[in-house]
Design an enzyme around this catalytic site. Sequence first.
Site, PDB file in Angstrom:
ATOM      1  N   ASN A 210      -5.211   0.732  15.685  1.00  0.00           N
ATOM      2  CA  ASN A 210      -4.657   0.320  16.961  1.00  0.00           C
ATOM      3  C   ASN A 210      -5.938  -0.519  17.574  1.00  0.00           C
ATOM      4  O   ASN A 210      -7.261  -0.545  16.983  1.00  0.00           O
ATOM      5  CB  ASN A 210      -4.063   1.240  17.601  1.00  0.00           C
ATOM      6  CG  ASN A 210      -5.051   2.525  18.117  1.00  0.00           C
ATOM      7  OD1 ASN A 210      -5.919   2.121  18.753  1.00  0.00           O
ATOM      8  ND2 ASN A 210      -4.601   3.639  17.591  1.00  0.00           N
ATOM      9  N   ASP A 277      -0.233   7.983  15.580  1.00  0.00           N
ATOM     10  CA  ASP A 277       0.977   9.189  15.639  1.00  0.00           C
ATOM     11  C   ASP A 277       1.176   9.483  14.092  1.00  0.00           C
ATOM     12  O   ASP A 277       1.853  10.655  13.758  1.00  0.00           O
ATOM     13  CB  ASP A 277       1.959   8.684  16.495  1.00  0.00           C
ATOM     14  CG  ASP A 277       1.631   8.681  18.044  1.00  0.00           C
ATOM     15  OD1 ASP A 277       0.962   9.648  18.517  1.00  0.00           O
ATOM     16  OD2 ASP A 277       1.833   7.703  18.696  1.00  0.00           O
ATOM     17  N   LYS A 287      -7.044   0.711  -5.200  1.00  0.00           N
ATOM     18  CA  LYS A 287      -6.303  -0.430  -4.294  1.00  0.00           C
ATOM     19  C   LYS A 287      -4.908  -0.878  -4.689  1.00  0.00           C
ATOM     20  O   LYS A 287      -4.827  -0.916  -6.069  1.00  0.00           O
ATOM     21  CB  LYS A 287      -7.369  -1.455  -4.393  1.00  0.00           C
ATOM     22  CG  LYS A 287      -7.067  -2.681  -3.305  1.00  0.00           C
ATOM     23  CD  LYS A 287      -8.127  -3.908  -3.535  1.00  0.00           C
ATOM     24  CE  LYS A 287      -7.433  -5.066  -2.991  1.00  0.00           C
ATOM     25  NZ  LYS A 287      -8.063  -6.174  -3.135  1.00  0.00           N
ATOM     26  N   PRO A 303      -0.924  15.469  13.409  1.00  0.00           N
ATOM     27  CA  PRO A 303      -0.899  16.500  14.372  1.00  0.00           C
ATOM     28  C   PRO A 303      -1.237  16.094  15.682  1.00  0.00           C
ATOM     29  O   PRO A 303      -2.179  15.075  15.835  1.00  0.00           O
ATOM     30  CB  PRO A 303      -2.139  17.497  13.864  1.00  0.00           C
ATOM     31  CG  PRO A 303      -3.046  16.579  13.099  1.00  0.00           C
ATOM     32  CD  PRO A 303      -2.036  15.519  12.588  1.00  0.00           C
ATOM     33  N   ASP A 304      -0.570  16.559  16.738  1.00  0.00           N
ATOM     34  CA  ASP A 304      -1.044  16.149  18.210  1.00  0.00           C
ATOM     35  C   ASP A 304      -2.217  17.070  18.657  1.00  0.00           C
ATOM     36  O   ASP A 304      -1.923  18.241  18.940  1.00  0.00           O
ATOM     37  CB  ASP A 304       0.253  16.262  18.964  1.00  0.00           C
ATOM     38  CG  ASP A 304       0.052  15.770  20.416  1.00  0.00           C
ATOM     39  OD1 ASP A 304      -1.175  15.900  20.955  1.00  0.00           O
ATOM     40  OD2 ASP A 304       0.932  15.232  20.889  1.00  0.00           O
ATOM     41  N   ILE A 305      -3.569  16.456  18.722  1.00  0.00           N
ATOM     42  CA  ILE A 305      -4.512  17.181  18.980  1.00  0.00           C
ATOM     43  C   ILE A 305      -4.616  17.582  20.343  1.00  0.00           C
ATOM     44  O   ILE A 305      -4.720  18.966  20.559  1.00  0.00           O
ATOM     45  CB  ILE A 305      -5.938  16.244  18.940  1.00  0.00           C
ATOM     46  CG1 ILE A 305      -5.775  15.451  17.550  1.00  0.00           C
ATOM     47  CG2 ILE A 305      -7.238  16.933  19.293  1.00  0.00           C
ATOM     48  CD1 ILE A 305      -6.816  14.351  17.348  1.00  0.00           C
ATOM     49  N   PHE A 321      -4.176  11.262  28.369  1.00  0.00           N
ATOM     50  CA  PHE A 321      -4.079   9.971  28.679  1.00  0.00           C
ATOM     51  C   PHE A 321      -2.935   9.370  28.198  1.00  0.00           C
ATOM     52  O   PHE A 321      -2.393   9.688  27.134  1.00  0.00           O
ATOM     53  CB  PHE A 321      -5.227   8.871  28.291  1.00  0.00           C
ATOM     54  CG  PHE A 321      -6.492   8.872  29.115  1.00  0.00           C
ATOM     55  CD1 PHE A 321      -7.333   9.895  29.363  1.00  0.00           C
ATOM     56  CD2 PHE A 321      -6.788   7.646  29.721  1.00  0.00           C
ATOM     57  CE1 PHE A 321      -8.541  10.016  30.121  1.00  0.00           C
ATOM     58  CE2 PHE A 321      -7.816   7.674  30.498  1.00  0.00           C
ATOM     59  CZ  PHE A 321      -8.828   8.746  30.845  1.00  0.00           C
ATOM     60  N   LYS A 335       4.940  13.622  29.493  1.00  0.00           N
ATOM     61  CA  LYS A 335       3.921  14.023  28.485  1.00  0.00           C
ATOM     62  C   LYS A 335       3.047  15.395  29.144  1.00  0.00           C
ATOM     63  O   LYS A 335       2.644  16.261  28.439  1.00  0.00           O
ATOM     64  CB  LYS A 335       2.982  13.036  28.174  1.00  0.00           C
ATOM     65  CG  LYS A 335       3.413  12.018  27.369  1.00  0.00           C
ATOM     66  CD  LYS A 335       2.886  10.517  26.984  1.00  0.00           C
ATOM     67  CE  LYS A 335       3.627   9.463  26.267  1.00  0.00           C
ATOM     68  NZ  LYS A 335       2.580   8.259  26.241  1.00  0.00           N
ATOM     69  N   LYS A 339       3.494  18.523  26.901  1.00  0.00           N
ATOM     70  CA  LYS A 339       2.298  18.961  26.144  1.00  0.00           C
ATOM     71  C   LYS A 339       1.611  20.050  27.176  1.00  0.00           C
ATOM     72  O   LYS A 339       0.443  20.388  26.532  1.00  0.00           O
ATOM     73  CB  LYS A 339       0.969  17.734  25.895  1.00  0.00           C
ATOM     74  CG  LYS A 339       1.821  16.686  24.934  1.00  0.00           C
ATOM     75  CD  LYS A 339       0.539  15.869  24.462  1.00  0.00           C
ATOM     76  CE  LYS A 339       1.269  14.685  23.968  1.00  0.00           C
ATOM     77  NZ  LYS A 339       0.372  13.636  23.392  1.00  0.00           N
TER      78      LYS A 339
HETATM   79  N1  CTP Z   1      -2.941  12.564  21.434  1.00  0.00           N
HETATM   80  C1  CTP Z   1      -3.534  13.213  20.375  1.00  0.00           C
HETATM   81  N2  CTP Z   1      -3.306  13.348  19.359  1.00  0.00           N
HETATM   82  C2  CTP Z   1      -2.172  12.752  19.011  1.00  0.00           C
HETATM   83  C3  CTP Z   1      -1.757  12.116  19.745  1.00  0.00           C
HETATM   84  C4  CTP Z   1      -1.962  11.664  20.955  1.00  0.00           C
HETATM   85  O1  CTP Z   1      -4.521  14.229  20.988  1.00  0.00           O
HETATM   86  N3  CTP Z   1      -1.679  12.891  17.552  1.00  0.00           N
HETATM   87  C5  CTP Z   1      -3.180  12.522  22.925  1.00  0.00           C
HETATM   88  C6  CTP Z   1      -3.967  11.100  23.311  1.00  0.00           C
HETATM   89  O2  CTP Z   1      -5.633  11.159  23.152  1.00  0.00           O
HETATM   90  C7  CTP Z   1      -3.497  10.950  24.924  1.00  0.00           C
HETATM   91  C8  CTP Z   1      -2.184  11.550  24.717  1.00  0.00           C
HETATM   92  O3  CTP Z   1      -2.004  12.412  23.750  1.00  0.00           O
HETATM   93  O4  CTP Z   1      -4.391  11.908  25.447  1.00  0.00           O
HETATM   94  C9  CTP Z   1      -1.231  10.408  24.362  1.00  0.00           C
HETATM   95  O5  CTP Z   1       0.108  11.040  24.648  1.00  0.00           O
HETATM   96  P1  CTP Z   1       1.166  10.513  23.472  1.00  0.00           P
HETATM   97  O6  CTP Z   1       2.400  11.159  23.832  1.00  0.00           O
HETATM   98  O7  CTP Z   1       0.746  10.737  21.868  1.00  0.00           O
HETATM   99  O8  CTP Z   1       1.190   9.126  23.638  1.00  0.00           O
HETATM  100  P2  CTP Z   1       1.725   8.085  22.978  1.00  0.00           P
HETATM  101  O9  CTP Z   1       1.091   7.950  21.437  1.00  0.00           O
HETATM  102  O10 CTP Z   1       1.443   6.663  23.214  1.00  0.00           O
HETATM  103  O11 CTP Z   1       3.259   8.512  22.696  1.00  0.00           O
HETATM  104  P3  CTP Z   1       4.307   7.702  22.803  1.00  0.00           P
HETATM  105  O12 CTP Z   1       4.278   6.994  21.693  1.00  0.00           O
HETATM  106  O13 CTP Z   1       5.499   8.863  22.720  1.00  0.00           O
HETATM  107  O14 CTP Z   1       4.482   6.761  24.190  1.00  0.00           O
END
Ligand code: CTP
Length: 403
Positions: A210, A277, A287, A303-305, A321, A335, A339
Amino acid sequence: MHSLHQRRLLLGVGGGIAAYKSAELVRELTRQGAEVRVVMTAAATEFITPLTLQALSGHPVRQALFDAQAEAGMDHITLARWAELVLIAPATADLMARLALGLADDLLTTLCLATEAPIALAPAMNRQMWAAPATRDNATLLTTRGLHLLGPADGEQACGESGLGRMLEPQEIARRATTLLSSGPLAGVRVVVTAGPTREAIDPVRFISNRSSGRMGYAVAQAAAEAGANVLLVSGPVALPAPAGVERIMVESAEQMYTEVMAHPCDLFIATAAVADYRPQITAATKLKKTAAEMSLPLTRNPDILAAVAALPQPPFTVGFAAETDQLEQYARGKLEAKRLNMIAANWVGERAAGAGFESDENALELFWPGGSLTLPRAAKLPLARHLVKVISEHFHQLRPSP
Ligand code: CTP
């Protein structure tokens, strides 16, 4: 971590077998940018040569109280005033006793009386000597007078015994010295910041990522370090140098970022990273070739860190954020709750951002926490990050009065 940059440390080396570790300690302190001057006791020179410590510190090592040559350069009073911290490692039972008595019978003990700088001792001795009532009393007395005791650690000893009395490892001593020298609202607080994008490999040459530049996260890491925190920045691929005083670990993928974050416990976790995500279900070993007219790429959730950190049994203070194109408050609060965060910093992206956000130098933030909110007006990312860190530290201390 270069948080000792240009800090002036006087290292006193006592006469114990752990003196051999002083060489590594000098290296560690200078590696972190400290200016180190070494003073050895006569007994210390039996265990390690002054030349070794001179070579590592880059300055002559002082031993004698009355040394005409040395006094011409930096006399003992100047040296005592020069120091921002007097660190004694190893501190033997004898040295502690002499300090407790207020003796000034050699250069090191004289310096300790003459200095206004804080004094920290890293004791090292046989476990019985550490447990002896005289040493116990001396340790208590020295602590009451405001001296800092670093350790000792428990474990195997040079004498073959095992117990309390080992000197702390040089890295740990350096870390504690950093804490003693830091000031500011986050002094001594361990902060982990994630920043930048992640890259999710499709094959050896392609990836999903991104537009995150990492600048906001780097500014937050810098602001936290300026506030006295011990900062670890876990960064995805960006072209930014590590801010001064910040330790950095570079990663590529979300899974790598997750592993590093989980391996580094902290008191305050700030997740600015734009973590992908999803990642390709399979990363091709070679390749991929364009054989078909169309292709689809099955993805799997990363994983959502941030959520994982907030769900730890003893979670740090967590700040997330959120970048949103619409319904900013609703999504951000969603969120925050989902979370279980302590705070979330939301900003507009896309049309509503009006030039601020991902690739811009400026940003504005809406902060939300359970029961409150605050707008941080548009500013360059560093001043904005400083404002954010100030608000975070206020909330952090409300929640944990003594971190
Ligand atoms: N985050 C994380 N690990 C992930 C995804 C997000 O730690 N796998 C953290 C980001 O660093 C940020 C926050 O979660 O602090 C963002 O939340 P998230 O819900 O993941 O935001 P988006 O990806 O923008 O979610 P959405 O697409 O549902 O809007």
